[in-house]
Design a protein around this motif. Sequence first.
Motif, PDB file in Angstrom:
ATOM      1  N   ALA A   5     -26.157  22.378 -30.678  1.00 19.81           N
ATOM      2  CA  ALA A   5     -26.084  21.584 -29.444  1.00 19.81           C
ATOM      3  C   ALA A   5     -27.130  20.473 -29.457  1.00 19.81           C
ATOM      4  O   ALA A   5     -26.857  19.332 -29.066  1.00 19.81           O
ATOM      5  N   ASP A   6     -28.346  20.805 -29.908  1.00 19.73           N
ATOM      6  CA  ASP A   6     -29.404  19.793 -29.980  1.00 19.73           C
ATOM      7  C   ASP A   6     -29.066  18.731 -31.023  1.00 19.73           C
ATOM      8  O   ASP A   6     -29.323  17.539 -30.822  1.00 19.73           O
ATOM      9  N   TRP A   7     -28.496  19.188 -32.167  1.00 17.31           N
ATOM     10  CA  TRP A   7     -28.109  18.232 -33.213  1.00 17.31           C
ATOM     11  C   TRP A   7     -27.067  17.265 -32.681  1.00 17.31           C
ATOM     12  O   TRP A   7     -27.152  16.055 -32.919  1.00 17.31           O
ATOM     13  N   TRP A   8     -26.084  17.784 -31.957  1.00 21.93           N
ATOM     14  CA  TRP A   8     -25.038  16.926 -31.417  1.00 21.93           C
ATOM     15  C   TRP A   8     -25.600  15.981 -30.357  1.00 21.93           C
ATOM     16  O   TRP A   8     -25.251  14.796 -30.324  1.00 21.93           O
ATOM     17  N   ALA A   9     -26.481  16.485 -29.523  1.00 22.28           N
ATOM     18  CA  ALA A   9     -27.071  15.641 -28.477  1.00 22.28           C
ATOM     19  C   ALA A   9     -27.878  14.494 -29.087  1.00 22.28           C
ATOM     20  O   ALA A   9     -27.904  13.379 -28.537  1.00 22.28           O
ATOM     21  N   ALA A  10     -28.516  14.759 -30.232  1.00 24.30           N
ATOM     22  CA  ALA A  10     -29.310  13.716 -30.885  1.00 24.30           C
ATOM     23  C   ALA A  10     -28.445  12.719 -31.632  1.00 24.30           C
ATOM     24  O   ALA A  10     -28.777  11.523 -31.697  1.00 24.30           O
ATOM     25  N   ASN A  11     -27.343  13.174 -32.197  1.00 22.93           N
ATOM     26  CA  ASN A  11     -26.527  12.302 -33.047  1.00 22.93           C
ATOM     27  C   ASN A  11     -25.374  11.618 -32.325  1.00 22.93           C
ATOM     28  O   ASN A  11     -24.956  10.530 -32.734  1.00 22.93           O
ATOM     29  N   GLN A  12     -24.865  12.244 -31.278  1.00 22.94           N
ATOM     30  CA  GLN A  12     -23.691  11.677 -30.603  1.00 22.94           C
ATOM     31  C   GLN A  12     -23.930  10.262 -30.074  1.00 22.94           C
ATOM     32  O   GLN A  12     -23.082   9.375 -30.278  1.00 22.94           O
ATOM     33  N   PRO A  13     -25.074   9.983 -29.408  1.00 23.48           N
ATOM     34  CA  PRO A  13     -25.294   8.612 -28.930  1.00 23.48           C
ATOM     35  C   PRO A  13     -25.366   7.606 -30.080  1.00 23.48           C
ATOM     36  O   PRO A  13     -24.885   6.471 -29.961  1.00 23.48           O
ATOM     37  N   VAL A  14     -25.960   8.023 -31.206  1.00 23.53           N
ATOM     38  CA  VAL A  14     -26.066   7.129 -32.359  1.00 23.53           C
ATOM     39  C   VAL A  14     -24.677   6.827 -32.926  1.00 23.53           C
ATOM     40  O   VAL A  14     -24.344   5.681 -33.255  1.00 23.53           O
ATOM     41  N   LEU A  15     -23.855   7.871 -33.022  1.00 24.12           N
ATOM     42  CA  LEU A  15     -22.499   7.679 -33.520  1.00 24.12           C
ATOM     43  C   LEU A  15     -21.698   6.773 -32.593  1.00 24.12           C
ATOM     44  O   LEU A  15     -20.915   5.934 -33.040  1.00 24.12           O
ATOM     45  N   ALA A  16     -21.891   6.954 -31.296  1.00 26.04           N
ATOM     46  CA  ALA A  16     -21.149   6.147 -30.325  1.00 26.04           C
ATOM     47  C   ALA A  16     -21.468   4.665 -30.483  1.00 26.04           C
ATOM     48  O   ALA A  16     -20.594   3.805 -30.311  1.00 26.04           O
ATOM     49  N   ARG A  17     -22.715   4.368 -30.843  1.00 28.32           N
ATOM     50  CA  ARG A  17     -23.105   2.965 -31.018  1.00 28.32           C
ATOM     51  C   ARG A  17     -22.705   2.434 -32.391  1.00 28.32           C
ATOM     52  O   ARG A  17     -22.357   1.266 -32.536  1.00 28.32           O
ATOM     53  N   ALA A  18     -22.738   3.307 -33.405  1.00 30.69           N
ATOM     54  CA  ALA A  18     -22.536   2.839 -34.776  1.00 30.69           C
ATOM     55  C   ALA A  18     -21.069   2.746 -35.171  1.00 30.69           C
ATOM     56  O   ALA A  18     -20.690   1.861 -35.950  1.00 30.69           O
ATOM     57  N   LEU A  19     -20.235   3.662 -34.658  1.00 27.94           N
ATOM     58  CA  LEU A  19     -18.841   3.687 -35.084  1.00 27.94           C
ATOM     59  C   LEU A  19     -18.009   2.679 -34.299  1.00 27.94           C
ATOM     60  O   LEU A  19     -18.101   2.599 -33.070  1.00 27.94           O
ATOM     61  N   ASP A  20     -17.189   1.944 -35.009  1.00 25.15           N
ATOM     62  CA  ASP A  20     -16.325   0.938 -34.410  1.00 25.15           C
ATOM     63  C   ASP A  20     -15.003   1.596 -34.008  1.00 25.15           C
ATOM     64  O   ASP A  20     -14.242   2.041 -34.880  1.00 25.15           O
ATOM     65  N   PRO A  21     -14.697   1.684 -32.718  1.00 27.64           N
ATOM     66  CA  PRO A  21     -13.445   2.316 -32.285  1.00 27.64           C
ATOM     67  C   PRO A  21     -12.206   1.636 -32.864  1.00 27.64           C
ATOM     68  O   PRO A  21     -11.168   2.280 -33.027  1.00 27.64           O
ATOM     69  N   ALA A  22     -12.311   0.358 -33.192  1.00 20.91           N
ATOM     70  CA  ALA A  22     -11.160  -0.340 -33.758  1.00 20.91           C
ATOM     71  C   ALA A  22     -10.898   0.119 -35.196  1.00 20.91           C
ATOM     72  O   ALA A  22      -9.750   0.193 -35.634  1.00 20.91           O
ATOM     73  N   ALA A  23     -11.968   0.440 -35.919  1.00 16.18           N
ATOM     74  CA  ALA A  23     -11.824   0.873 -37.307  1.00 16.18           C
ATOM     75  C   ALA A  23     -11.519   2.370 -37.410  1.00 16.18           C
ATOM     76  O   ALA A  23     -10.788   2.800 -38.305  1.00 16.18           O
ATOM     77  N   TYR A  24     -12.081   3.146 -36.486  1.00 18.20           N
ATOM     78  CA  TYR A  24     -11.909   4.608 -36.517  1.00 18.20           C
ATOM     79  C   TYR A  24     -11.447   5.120 -35.146  1.00 18.20           C
ATOM     80  O   TYR A  24     -12.146   5.886 -34.481  1.00 18.20           O
ATOM     81  N   PRO A  25     -10.292   4.666 -34.687  1.00 19.63           N
ATOM     82  CA  PRO A  25      -9.877   5.011 -33.316  1.00 19.63           C
ATOM     83  C   PRO A  25      -9.725   6.517 -33.100  1.00 19.63           C
ATOM     84  O   PRO A  25     -10.154   7.032 -32.055  1.00 19.63           O
ATOM     85  N   ARG A  26      -9.121   7.218 -34.038  1.00 20.03           N
ATOM     86  CA  ARG A  26      -8.922   8.665 -33.863  1.00 20.03           C
ATOM     87  C   ARG A  26     -10.232   9.424 -34.010  1.00 20.03           C
ATOM     88  O   ARG A  26     -10.511  10.352 -33.244  1.00 20.03           O
ATOM     89  N   ALA A  27     -11.030   9.058 -35.003  1.00 19.66           N
ATOM     90  CA  ALA A  27     -12.299   9.743 -35.229  1.00 19.66           C
ATOM     91  C   ALA A  27     -13.215   9.612 -34.023  1.00 19.66           C
ATOM     92  O   ALA A  27     -13.863  10.589 -33.610  1.00 19.66           O
ATOM     93  N   VAL A  28     -13.262   8.431 -33.435  1.00 21.16           N
ATOM     94  CA  VAL A  28     -14.137   8.211 -32.279  1.00 21.16           C
ATOM     95  C   VAL A  28     -13.610   8.976 -31.068  1.00 21.16           C
ATOM     96  O   VAL A  28     -14.351   9.699 -30.391  1.00 21.16           O
ATOM     97  N   ARG A  29     -12.318   8.819 -30.783  1.00 23.17           N
ATOM     98  CA  ARG A  29     -11.753   9.448 -29.587  1.00 23.17           C
ATOM     99  C   ARG A  29     -11.736  10.971 -29.692  1.00 23.17           C
ATOM    100  O   ARG A  29     -12.228  11.672 -28.815  1.00 23.17           O
TER     101      ARG A  29
END
Length: 256
Positions: free
Chosen positions: A194-218
Amino acid sequence: MTDSSTGAGEPSRTLALLWGDPTLTAPRKGPRRSATPDQVVEAALSLADERGLAAVTVRAVAERVGVSAMSVYTYVPGKPELLDLMVDRLHLAMPRPPWRSRSWRRRLTDVAEANRALLTTHAWLTEVAALSRPPLGPGVMAKYEHELAAFDGTGLGDVETDAALTFLLGFVQSHCRSAHDAARATTDSAMSDADWWAANQPVLARALDPAAYPRAVRIGAAAGEAHGAAWSADAAWEFGLARTLDGLAALIDAAA
């Protein structure tokens, strides 16, 4: 002691040890025995449970039993045979209540849960218990007989019943191995999932492009929010077991 899977020992010696055949387990030349084979097996089990399979060495087992290292070989020829004795001992101790439910699905769920409990309590079992070469001792045979009986009334033939049980146990073993890996990662990193996800999820949200990885992001975000982690052992168990039973249902329905 280097081998780390069941069924790797010399067959006649292993079977003699498992079944306690007095004509084949006569004391070998060496120091006079001051303990029993049961004490050697129990010492090995406690070491494996406390410190992992790597801790099960001749010296460590000898120290725990209170005998010399060389005398261990008067009880078991080597680690392959000792591993078979350890696994069989745990299988012999498993509860085997009579099957009373008329639902095969309920019975097979109980089989899966019992095996999950065993592999959770003794994590090292996922490293050594080979489905293809189980130790053919009284514990394994009693477990096999009990679990086969859970398929009574399904209409499956003998070969299909054996395959269905192997399929079910394969899912349990695979799941428990993944769960142990996840638990090890938590211990090694000193950070919960849970702590790992809480630390990484915001970073992933900023780094991943929803247009390039629409399914992975959603889908990744939805799963992470639902489980509070990238992966949930309990959720994976419930989903995987249900799908495993659904697959067996297709086979059983066809047999009916």
